[in-house]
Design a protein around this motif. Structure first.
Motif, PDB file in Angstrom:
ATOM      1  N   LEU A 168      40.642  83.142  -5.365  1.00 15.92           N
ATOM      2  CA  LEU A 168      42.021  82.809  -5.031  1.00 15.92           C
ATOM      3  C   LEU A 168      42.144  82.430  -3.558  1.00 15.92           C
ATOM      4  CD1 LEU A 168      44.907  82.588  -6.016  1.00 15.92           C
ATOM      5  CD2 LEU A 168      45.175  85.039  -5.582  1.00 15.92           C
ATOM      6  N   ASP A 169      41.504  83.181  -2.677  1.00 10.84           N
ATOM      7  CA  ASP A 169      41.542  82.865  -1.251  1.00 10.84           C
ATOM      8  C   ASP A 169      40.896  81.508  -0.971  1.00 10.84           C
ATOM      9  OD1 ASP A 169      42.818  85.235  -0.688  1.00 10.84           O
ATOM     10  OD2 ASP A 169      40.971  86.302  -0.144  1.00 10.84           O
ATOM     11  N   ALA A 204      40.599  79.014  -3.071  1.00  5.54           N
ATOM     12  CA  ALA A 204      41.467  77.984  -3.641  1.00  5.54           C
ATOM     13  C   ALA A 204      42.658  77.712  -2.729  1.00  5.54           C
ATOM     14  CB  ALA A 204      41.938  78.398  -5.028  1.00  5.54           C
ATOM     15  N   ARG A 205      43.237  78.757  -2.173  1.00  5.66           N
ATOM     16  CA  ARG A 205      44.385  78.581  -1.264  1.00  5.66           C
ATOM     17  C   ARG A 205      43.983  77.791  -0.023  1.00  5.66           C
ATOM     18  NH1 ARG A 205      46.570  84.578  -2.044  1.00  5.66           N
ATOM     19  NH2 ARG A 205      48.008  84.179  -3.753  1.00  5.66           N
ATOM     20  N   ARG A 206      42.822  78.100   0.529  1.00  7.19           N
ATOM     21  CA  ARG A 206      42.355  77.357   1.713  1.00  7.19           C
ATOM     22  C   ARG A 206      42.134  75.891   1.363  1.00  7.19           C
ATOM     23  NH1 ARG A 206      39.263  82.017   2.342  1.00  7.19           N
ATOM     24  NH2 ARG A 206      37.406  80.957   1.587  1.00  7.19           N
ATOM     25  N   LEU A 223      43.484  74.162  -1.162  1.00 11.50           N
ATOM     26  CA  LEU A 223      44.755  73.512  -1.475  1.00 11.50           C
ATOM     27  C   LEU A 223      45.597  73.247  -0.232  1.00 11.50           C
ATOM     28  CD1 LEU A 223      45.795  75.312  -4.768  1.00 11.50           C
ATOM     29  CD2 LEU A 223      45.247  72.891  -4.499  1.00 11.50           C
ATOM     30  N   ALA A 224      45.426  74.036   0.811  1.00 10.95           N
ATOM     31  CA  ALA A 224      46.176  73.814   2.051  1.00 10.95           C
ATOM     32  C   ALA A 224      45.887  72.426   2.614  1.00 10.95           C
ATOM     33  CB  ALA A 224      45.830  74.893   3.069  1.00 10.95           C
ATOM     34  N   PHE A 254      48.571  70.738  -4.252  1.00 10.84           N
ATOM     35  CA  PHE A 254      49.179  72.070  -4.169  1.00 10.84           C
ATOM     36  C   PHE A 254      50.545  72.066  -4.844  1.00 10.84           C
ATOM     37  CE2 PHE A 254      52.010  75.096  -2.128  1.00 10.84           C
ATOM     38  CZ  PHE A 254      51.331  76.277  -2.342  1.00 10.84           C
ATOM     39  N   ALA A 301      51.662  74.106  -8.134  1.00  8.51           N
ATOM     40  CA  ALA A 301      52.775  75.044  -8.007  1.00  8.51           C
ATOM     41  C   ALA A 301      53.858  74.759  -9.055  1.00  8.51           C
ATOM     42  CB  ALA A 301      53.374  74.970  -6.597  1.00  8.51           C
TER      43      ALA A 301
END
Length: 102
Positions: free
Chosen positions: A52-53, A55-57, A59-60, A66, A70
């Motif tokens: 998850l971390d 993926a978030r980086r 997607l940023a 993103f 969402a």
């Protein structure tokens, strides 16, 4: 043909599909459902929060992706399955010949 396949083909022919189009439509539906289920089963969590971390980086750096993720939710969720199925069925309907003037 197995009885269920024969029955499905007969139903699609009554709806106006040519035998070839009916069979291809059934195969498309079968491939979609099988592929979706395989992807769903392969989606295993790996580590607590690690993916998850990451993926978030990632997607940023991809704001359009993103936003799409969402808005659309999990790609293996029920809503995604229903949406894909509806698109296939709408595409099949679009290939039906027009009804005879009546």
């Amino acid at each position: 043909a197995p009885p269920i396949l024969q029955t499905a083909l007969e139903s699609l022919q009554r709806a106006g599909f040519a035998p070839r189009e009916a069979l291809r439509g059934l195969f498309t539906l079968g491939h979609y459902v099988s592929g979706f289920v395989l992807e769903e089963q392969a989606d295993h969590p790996r580590g607590p929060g690690e993916d998850l971390d990451r993926a978030r980086r990632w997607l940023a750096d991809h704001p359009i992706l993103f936003e799409a993720v969402a808005q659309s939710g999990h790609p293996q969720g029920e809503e995604a399955f229903e949406h894909g199925l509806a698109m296939i069925l709408e595409g099949m309907r679009a290939h039906l010949p027009p009804p005879p003037p009546g």
